[in-house]
Design a protein around this motif. Sequence first.
Motif, short mmCIF file in Angstrom:
data_model
loop_
_atom_site.label_atom_id
_atom_site.label_comp_id
_atom_site.label_asym_id
_atom_site.label_seq_id
_atom_site.Cartn_x
_atom_site.Cartn_y
_atom_site.Cartn_z
N THR A 1 0.79 -0.94 0.03
CA THR A 1 0.49 -0.29 0.37
C THR A 1 0.83 1.49 -0.09
O THR A 1 0.38 1.91 -0.03
CB THR A 1 -0.99 0.16 0.91
N ARG A 2 1.90 1.23 -0.22
CA ARG A 2 3.14 2.18 -0.07
C ARG A 2 4.07 2.09 -0.06
O ARG A 2 4.86 1.07 -1.16
CB ARG A 2 3.16 2.24 2.22
N GLY B 1 1.09 6.81 -1.15
CA GLY B 1 0.73 5.71 -0.53
C GLY B 1 1.34 6.02 0.87
O GLY B 1 1.57 6.91 1.52
#
Length: 284
Positions: free
Chosen positions: A192-193, A210
Amino acid sequence: RLSQFHRDGFLALERFFSAEECDSMRSQIQGIIAGMEVPPHCRTEFSTREQEQLQAQGSSDYFLTSGDKIRFFFEKGVLDEKGNFLIPKEKSISKIGHALHAHDPVFKQITHSSKVQELGRKLGLERPVVVQSMYIFKQPGIGGEVTPHQDATFLHTEPLGRILGFWIALEDATQENGCLWFIPGSHTNGITRRMVRAPSGASTCVEFVGSEPAYDNSQFIPLPVKKGGLILIHGEVVHKSELNSSGSSRHAFTFHVMEAKGTSWSKENWLQPTPELPFPSLYT
């Protein structure tokens, strides 16, 4: 064991390296530190907290251009505002990276050792290349925590699932001195990042896209490992380590491999192959 790795996203292989091999790496690193010359303006404190990362490494060309060199990064709070050491330099260092595997004969030999190559083949790696390596000190009393993260946040590939970490304990890694902790099975949820190179003219060299989700601490399990143990780390498994508040260090040598077959390395990654150092094949 392979199915356990695919299920959990990590696997500890005890006594993978001998005590002599571990001691050779430790003694080699002492020689490297003895010859260490770091101009004060290049002394960056290493952190895994996002804002601190952006301020320290993120504003530092010294970090961004370290992918094909041997460079030095320091613990928090060991430098005064002028970049002078408040404690002996050998006690202040956090890690050395990111190309020991290419430039130092001892670490090169370990990275490409026949047992590592054999393990790569057992894992089904067809064209593995070494993308980076680090020596991590986890100094007694001050060895900083490494916050929960996934290696693919920093080493992004298309498709995902092509990054594998090899983490070698050069001393016993215990819960007291900051062993690794994992969330089993967390490598199946994607990422997610991402940490990416910032556009030119930005105030930092890198930025995060993110965000890291809030992880439930109760999901982490500790993975203590004895000196010589090797931990295999899937690029998307969530892992962390706590502050070392003990009186003993927790030295480790770690390197990351990418399966290059059918894989593209993101041009946005902070780490890039260079003409001087294209990513070398794991298999020799």
